[in-house]
Design a protein around this motif. Structure first.
Motif, PDB file in Angstrom:
ATOM      1  N   LEU A   1       0.767  -1.165  -0.085  1.00 23.03           N
ATOM      2  CA  LEU A   1       0.048   0.090  -0.139  1.00 23.03           C
ATOM      3  C   LEU A   1       0.795   1.148  -0.046  1.00 23.03           C
ATOM      4  O   LEU A   1       2.087   1.176   0.538  1.00 23.03           O
ATOM      5  N   THR A   2       0.323   2.138  -0.545  1.00 25.63           N
ATOM      6  CA  THR A   2       0.814   3.684  -0.563  1.00 25.63           C
ATOM      7  C   THR A   2      -0.092   4.787  -0.071  1.00 25.63           C
ATOM      8  O   THR A   2      -1.353   4.122   0.312  1.00 25.63           O
ATOM      9  N   ALA A   3       0.231   6.006   0.150  1.00 25.47           N
ATOM     10  CA  ALA A   3      -0.706   7.028   0.510  1.00 25.47           C
ATOM     11  C   ALA A   3      -1.873   6.901  -0.327  1.00 25.47           C
ATOM     12  O   ALA A   3      -3.144   7.537   0.326  1.00 25.47           O
ATOM     13  N   ALA A   4      -1.730   6.855  -1.847  1.00 27.96           N
ATOM     14  CA  ALA A   4      -2.967   6.685  -2.330  1.00 27.96           C
ATOM     15  C   ALA A   4      -4.044   5.904  -2.340  1.00 27.96           C
ATOM     16  O   ALA A   4      -5.059   5.871  -2.954  1.00 27.96           O
ATOM     17  N   ASP A   5      -3.686   4.756  -1.218  1.00 25.06           N
ATOM     18  CA  ASP A   5      -4.564   3.644  -1.092  1.00 25.06           C
ATOM     19  C   ASP A   5      -5.451   4.160   0.487  1.00 25.06           C
ATOM     20  O   ASP A   5      -6.495   3.404   0.544  1.00 25.06           O
ATOM     21  N   VAL A   6      -5.334   5.336   0.895  1.00 21.97           N
ATOM     22  CA  VAL A   6      -6.248   5.881   1.903  1.00 21.97           C
ATOM     23  C   VAL A   6      -7.640   5.994   1.553  1.00 21.97           C
ATOM     24  O   VAL A   6      -7.881   6.299   0.272  1.00 21.97           O
ATOM     25  N   GLY A   7      -8.439   5.317   2.373  1.00 24.09           N
ATOM     26  CA  GLY A   7      -9.943   5.259   2.003  1.00 24.09           C
ATOM     27  C   GLY A   7     -10.201   3.921   1.117  1.00 24.09           C
ATOM     28  O   GLY A   7     -11.625   3.758   0.859  1.00 24.09           O
ATOM     29  N   ARG A   8      -9.340   2.715   1.096  1.00 23.58           N
ATOM     30  CA  ARG A   8      -9.799   1.654   0.482  1.00 23.58           C
ATOM     31  C   ARG A   8     -10.057   0.638   1.383  1.00 23.58           C
ATOM     32  O   ARG A   8      -9.788   0.638   2.528  1.00 23.58           O
ATOM     33  N   ARG A   9     -11.074  -0.238   0.877  1.00 24.53           N
ATOM     34  CA  ARG A   9     -11.422  -1.230   1.637  1.00 24.53           C
ATOM     35  C   ARG A   9     -10.414  -2.643   1.906  1.00 24.53           C
ATOM     36  O   ARG A   9      -9.798  -2.989   0.850  1.00 24.53           O
ATOM     37  N   VAL A  10     -10.134  -3.035   3.288  1.00 22.45           N
ATOM     38  CA  VAL A  10      -9.289  -4.360   3.421  1.00 22.45           C
ATOM     39  C   VAL A  10      -9.975  -5.234   4.175  1.00 22.45           C
ATOM     40  O   VAL A  10     -10.782  -4.776   4.985  1.00 22.45           O
ATOM     41  N   CYS A  11      -9.436  -6.465   4.281  1.00 19.29           N
ATOM     42  CA  CYS A  11      -9.695  -7.443   5.129  1.00 19.29           C
ATOM     43  C   CYS A  11      -8.472  -7.697   5.921  1.00 19.29           C
ATOM     44  O   CYS A  11      -7.161  -7.959   5.767  1.00 19.29           O
ATOM     45  N   VAL A  12      -8.680  -7.736   7.145  1.00 18.05           N
ATOM     46  CA  VAL A  12      -7.633  -7.843   8.127  1.00 18.05           C
ATOM     47  C   VAL A  12      -8.225  -9.066   9.424  1.00 18.05           C
ATOM     48  O   VAL A  12      -9.192  -9.049   9.714  1.00 18.05           O
ATOM     49  N   PRO A  13      -7.164  -9.518   9.704  1.00 15.68           N
ATOM     50  CA  PRO A  13      -7.350 -10.646  10.965  1.00 15.68           C
ATOM     51  C   PRO A  13      -7.385  -9.781  12.368  1.00 15.68           C
ATOM     52  O   PRO A  13      -6.723  -8.798  12.661  1.00 15.68           O
ATOM     53  N   PHE A  14      -8.424 -10.361  13.158  1.00 19.69           N
ATOM     54  CA  PHE A  14      -8.735  -9.644  14.246  1.00 19.69           C
ATOM     55  C   PHE A  14      -9.077 -10.580  15.237  1.00 19.69           C
ATOM     56  O   PHE A  14     -10.281 -11.188  15.368  1.00 19.69           O
ATOM     57  N   GLY A  15      -8.166 -11.044  16.189  1.00 19.24           N
ATOM     58  CA  GLY A  15      -8.334 -12.003  16.959  1.00 19.24           C
ATOM     59  C   GLY A  15      -8.619 -13.451  16.342  1.00 19.24           C
ATOM     60  O   GLY A  15      -7.896 -13.693  15.541  1.00 19.24           O
ATOM     61  N   ARG A  16      -9.746 -14.280  16.406  1.00 18.71           N
ATOM     62  CA  ARG A  16      -9.999 -15.232  15.498  1.00 18.71           C
ATOM     63  C   ARG A  16     -10.855 -14.881  14.319  1.00 18.71           C
ATOM     64  O   ARG A  16     -11.335 -15.878  13.312  1.00 18.71           O
ATOM     65  N   LYS A  17     -11.320 -13.481  14.425  1.00 17.76           N
ATOM     66  CA  LYS A  17     -12.412 -13.301  13.304  1.00 17.76           C
ATOM     67  C   LYS A  17     -11.316 -12.518  12.149  1.00 17.76           C
ATOM     68  O   LYS A  17     -10.343 -12.282  11.964  1.00 17.76           O
ATOM     69  N   GLU A  18     -12.043 -12.614  10.861  1.00 17.19           N
ATOM     70  CA  GLU A  18     -11.679 -11.476   9.821  1.00 17.19           C
ATOM     71  C   GLU A  18     -12.592 -10.307   9.425  1.00 17.19           C
ATOM     72  O   GLU A  18     -13.773 -10.666   9.360  1.00 17.19           O
ATOM     73  N   LEU A  19     -12.201  -9.259   9.845  1.00 15.91           N
ATOM     74  CA  LEU A  19     -12.929  -8.000   9.784  1.00 15.91           C
ATOM     75  C   LEU A  19     -12.894  -7.325   8.338  1.00 15.91           C
ATOM     76  O   LEU A  19     -11.507  -7.182   8.055  1.00 15.91           O
ATOM     77  N   LEU A  20     -13.682  -6.282   8.163  1.00 18.20           N
ATOM     78  CA  LEU A  20     -13.464  -5.404   6.916  1.00 18.20           C
ATOM     79  C   LEU A  20     -13.017  -3.965   7.554  1.00 18.20           C
ATOM     80  O   LEU A  20     -13.446  -3.764   8.791  1.00 18.20           O
ATOM     81  N   GLY A  21     -12.112  -3.528   7.074  1.00 17.66           N
ATOM     82  CA  GLY A  21     -11.726  -2.183   7.470  1.00 17.66           C
ATOM     83  C   GLY A  21     -11.452  -1.231   6.296  1.00 17.66           C
ATOM     84  O   GLY A  21     -11.511  -1.590   5.285  1.00 17.66           O
ATOM     85  N   ILE A  22     -11.235   0.046   6.852  1.00 26.35           N
ATOM     86  CA  ILE A  22     -10.954   1.137   5.769  1.00 26.35           C
ATOM     87  C   ILE A  22      -9.581   1.810   6.089  1.00 26.35           C
ATOM     88  O   ILE A  22      -9.441   2.087   7.447  1.00 26.35           O
ATOM     89  N   VAL A  23      -8.690   1.739   5.227  1.00 22.98           N
ATOM     90  CA  VAL A  23      -7.349   2.377   5.404  1.00 22.98           C
ATOM     91  C   VAL A  23      -7.582   3.910   5.470  1.00 22.98           C
ATOM     92  O   VAL A  23      -8.166   4.583   4.572  1.00 22.98           O
ATOM     93  N   LEU A  24      -7.163   4.383   6.583  1.00 21.57           N
ATOM     94  CA  LEU A  24      -7.051   5.740   6.884  1.00 21.57           C
ATOM     95  C   LEU A  24      -5.678   6.508   6.873  1.00 21.57           C
ATOM     96  O   LEU A  24      -5.809   7.800   6.819  1.00 21.57           O
ATOM     97  N   ALA A  25      -4.703   5.780   6.880  1.00 19.28           N
ATOM     98  CA  ALA A  25      -3.283   6.244   6.821  1.00 19.28           C
ATOM     99  C   ALA A  25      -2.135   5.330   6.640  1.00 19.28           C
ATOM    100  O   ALA A  25      -2.497   4.100   6.852  1.00 19.28           O
ATOM    101  N   VAL A  26      -1.256   5.712   5.571  1.00 17.19           N
ATOM    102  CA  VAL A  26      -0.344   4.554   5.395  1.00 17.19           C
ATOM    103  C   VAL A  26       1.015   5.395   5.790  1.00 17.19           C
ATOM    104  O   VAL A  26       1.348   6.722   5.395  1.00 17.19           O
ATOM    105  N   GLY A  27       1.925   4.932   6.829  1.00 13.95           N
ATOM    106  CA  GLY A  27       3.107   5.412   7.099  1.00 13.95           C
ATOM    107  C   GLY A  27       4.247   4.333   7.399  1.00 13.95           C
ATOM    108  O   GLY A  27       3.993   2.923   7.107  1.00 13.95           O
ATOM    109  N   HIS A  28       5.100   4.688   8.231  1.00 15.79           N
ATOM    110  CA  HIS A  28       6.298   3.806   8.670  1.00 15.79           C
ATOM    111  C   HIS A  28       6.405   3.711  10.240  1.00 15.79           C
ATOM    112  O   HIS A  28       7.133   2.787  10.696  1.00 15.79           O
ATOM    113  N   LYS A  29       5.448   4.233  11.006  1.00 15.45           N
ATOM    114  CA  LYS A  29       5.624   4.316  12.497  1.00 15.45           C
ATOM    115  C   LYS A  29       4.181   3.595  13.019  1.00 15.45           C
ATOM    116  O   LYS A  29       3.349   3.736  12.536  1.00 15.45           O
ATOM    117  N   SER A  30       4.619   3.074  14.063  1.00 12.03           N
ATOM    118  CA  SER A  30       3.542   2.426  15.087  1.00 12.03           C
ATOM    119  C   SER A  30       3.766   2.620  16.255  1.00 12.03           C
ATOM    120  O   SER A  30       4.883   2.576  16.725  1.00 12.03           O
TER     121      SER A  30
END
Length: 727
Positions: A25-54
């Protein structure tokens, strides 16, 4: 090489985003739908920022499972609006962002656009010669001769045998078969000719059009029947001519089809998207995508449509801006009117609020110069005048099942003249309650703090709050008395009474019960306009937005009940409701009359109604609000808690109050049970917070709610309601 980390919004009740590894992903993907693991589930999310820090160790971060769609689904403009909503209403950002999507886009799967077959003449086809006597083929050829791509459905009018003709031409190489995006509006309509505007309408259009490209809120205050819709249509036409899109918000689903028909008739060649909760998920998705892509130039929708992506948005119109249906009562609790104003401000475009009875907050903004007020003081049809309003004194007239002798005589007069009458009572069912005359028992809901409503035809008692239903008992469950009877009047009892009193009249009841079936309301409107109905009985479904030319009498039953309400907005709502329903009478060449049955004929509200004096009554109410420190002179928020027992909810709110910092500009009231304490087996309490300064209140709430989130809330739910419509 630094890791790529995406901050993802998830639909969870926590005020934070979640970090995931996202190497592609790049900054151009902000607003994109993604599937992510969350615990034992798979959830739908929206990318709100892309960077290198956490803030978390990179080694513990999980990678995104799947990137959906070819491009971001939410543009930066809408994300900015949703960030504002999250901040202002203090609702988790993830839940705020996901709530703005159509249901179909909240599922972790790709979406598809509906396509349809289309035809286009080839180069050899354009040189083809069609026999002079083959009239159907020549008509079809003429339609295709412009070289454009034509959906198959649009060719049916040219020739009844167009399918076989096209198949033959395809074999000859004269046409090519293509796949194109299915248009939203397939039904052919007869184009409507725009009428000439009267001077007031023309002035309103001119002033709003002059504000194109700049933020300016307008209040279009027009009496009922003054032609506000015609002003809307001319403004839309001007915006479309400049290549813009228009968002038109209406308060209720039942108004959308009617307004859609008006807009399609005026703009038959423009794609119009409709967005409301009555649509199935597939259709709503297609309309949302058409608006988002810029294909739909006009969007007509209820409150959630305010978040629809519109790349060329040039104008926002809010019809019946005072209506409570613009307030979302669960999840993200927002006022669509207020959010629309923020969207117009961010976009730098004009916004128009239309109403015959503006909300007092809106009127106050117009009085103080924040909004520019435009007035329509006369009905659009020159022969139409405002109806006369007569008060029927119930202290001297005895009612029979809610109908006074004066109202009965007025109905008979309309029947003799072959005109229509509307009897308005904002209470569906047969009667509000079932009572035992011997011991005083009344049928209460076991799950709510309300009485059950009698629905005699279904032989049921129903709760209009939680949906609980039971059979009507044969005897009093407390004392065994068989003489139990319905008390009060509802729409079904009125229908029975009027059918008995006027046996040859065609009576039609219109309420939530009679309009449950799909298309039933549309069918009823056709019957009314075709003159197949003599007497209408209705609730607030009929109070606004409808134009029935032959309806000349409105009778109002049991309006006084609202005068006893402890809600400080009750008078405003009642005046608005009665003004709106009165406006259904006499909208064409026939004079209209309104009869309001009341025991308080000298009440200032009714006297103002008789004069059609919204301005005078609004001034009175605003003076009362100022002296009592009510909105718009104070800004409020309510912390609400729900638990199995009200004591637990009150204890939570008391602890929350103790978490608040002292602030001389903030008033925190003691926790108290809600007016409707028990609903659907849940007991509710509230804590009111207010301040004369909105900015101070917002700063306080931001700090306070962060502390409330850290409190233990076992076995209860809580939420914050900013600028509440009800307390």
């Amino acid at each position: 090489m630094l890791p790529v980390i995406a901050q993802v919004a998830l639909d969870l009740p926590v005020p934070r985003l979640f970090d995931y590894l996202a190497p592609t992903l790049t900054a151009a993907d902000v607003g994109r739908r993604v599937c992510v693991p969350f615990g034992r589930k798979e959830l739908l999310g929206i990318v709100l920022a892309v960077g290198h820090k956490s803030d978390h160790p990179v080694a513990r971060l999980k990678p995104i499972s799947q990137v959906l769609d070819d491009a971001p689904i939410l543009p930066a403009e809408v994300l900015k609006l949703l960030q504002f909503c999250s901040d202002y209403y203090h609702h988790p950002l993830g839940a705020t962002v996901l709530s703005a999507l159509p249901t179909a886009l909240r599922k972790p799967q790709p979406y598809t656009l509906k396509t349809t077959s289309a035809w286009q003449l080839t180069e050899s086809g354009q040189r083809a010669e069609i026999p002079a006597r083959a009239h159907g083929q020549r008509a079809l050829f003429t339609l295709l001769a412009d070289g454009a791509v034509h959906p198959a459905a649009s060719l049916a009018a040219a020739s009844a045998s167009y399918r076989s003709t096209l198949k033959h031409w395809l074999e000859l190489g004269w046409v090519s078969l293509l796949s194109t995006i299915a248009p939203l509006n397939n039904n052919a309509v007869v184009a409507d000719i725009a009428p000439v505007l009267n001077p007031e309408q023309a002035s309103a259009v001119e002033k709003i059009s002059a504000a194109t490209g700049q933020f300016q809120p307008f209040l279009l205050h027009g009496v009922t029947g003054s032609g506000k819709t015609e002003v809307y249509l001319h403004l839309v036409q001007a915006a479309l001519a400049q290549g813009g899109q228009v968002l038109v918000l209406v308060p209720e689903i039942n108004l959308t089809p009617q307004l859609t028909g008006v807009f399609r008739a005026r703009f038959p060649d423009v794609e119009i998207a409709t967005l409301n909760s009555g649509m199935n998920d597939g259709d709503r998705l297609q309309h949302w995508l058409a608006a988002s892509a810029g294909r739909a130039r006009i969007v007509l929708g209820t409150r959630l449509a305010v978040f629809t992506p519109l790349p060329q948005l040039a104008l926002i119109i809010i019809d019946e801006e005072h209506d409570s249906s613009f307030y979302q009562q669960d999840g993200l609790r927002y006022a669509a009117r207020d959010v629309a104003i923020i969207r117009a401000q961010q976009r730098n475009i004009p916004i128009m609020l239309g109403s015959a009875t503006p909300a007092l907050e809106t009127w106050h903004n117009a009085q103080t110069g924040r909004y520019q007020r435009l007035s329509l003081t006369q009905r659009a049809i020159s022969a139409a005048t405002l109806p006369s309003i007569r008060l029927v004194d119930l202290r001297t007239q005895k009612c029979d099942a809610g109908i006074s002798p004066a109202l009965s005589a007025a109905i008979q007069q309309r029947l003799d003249l072959q005109q229509q009458s509307l009897i308005f009572i904002n209470r569906r069912g047969y009667a509000p309650t079932l009572v035992c005359r011997a011991c005083g028992w009344n049928a209460g809901c076991p799950r709510c703090s309300v009485r059950l409503v009698v629905h005699l035809r279904d032989k049921q008692l129903r709760c209009h709050h939680c949906g609980y239903a039971q059979r009507v008992p044969h005897a009093c469950p407390d004392c065994g008395n068989v003489d139990i009877s319905p008390t009060g009047v509802g729409t079904q009892r009125l229908e029975e009474k009027l059918q008995q009193q006027f046996p040859t009249a065609r009576v039609l009841r219109i309420d939530r019960d009679s309009t449950r079936r799909k298309d039933s309301w549309a069918t009823m409107q056709q019957q009314i306009r075709a003159g197949e109905v003599d007497i209408l009985i209705g609730t607030q479904l009929l109070a606004k937005g409808h134009d029935f030319p032959n309806l000349t009498l409105v009778g109002v039953i049991d309006a006084d009940s609202a005068l006893y309400s402890p809600d400080f907005r009750a008078s405003e709502r009642l005046f608005s409701q009665l003004m709106q329903v009165s406006g259904r009478a006499g909208r064409a060449q026939h004079t209209g009359e309104v009869l309001i049955q009341t025991e308080f004929i000298d009440h200032p509200l009714y006297r103002a109604l008789q004069k059609h004096d919204y301005i005078g009554y609004a001034k009175t109410l605003l003076n009362e609000r100022r002296s009592a420190s009510f909105p718009p002179y104070i800004h409020q928020a309510v912390l609400r808690a729900e638990a199995e027992y009200v004591q637990d909810a009150l204890a939570f709110l008391s602890e929350a109050k103790a978490q608040a910092s002292d602030n001389e500009h903030i008033s925190l009231f003691d926790p108290t049970p809600a007016a409707l304490t028990r609903k659907a087996n849940v007991e509710r309490a509230l804590l009111l917070v207010q301040s004369p300064n909105r900015r101070v209140l917002q700063g306080f709430l931001q700090e306070w709610i962060s502390r409330v989130y850290k409190m233990k809330a076992n076995k209860l739910r809580w939420h914050l309601d900013v600028d509440p419509w009800e307390i």
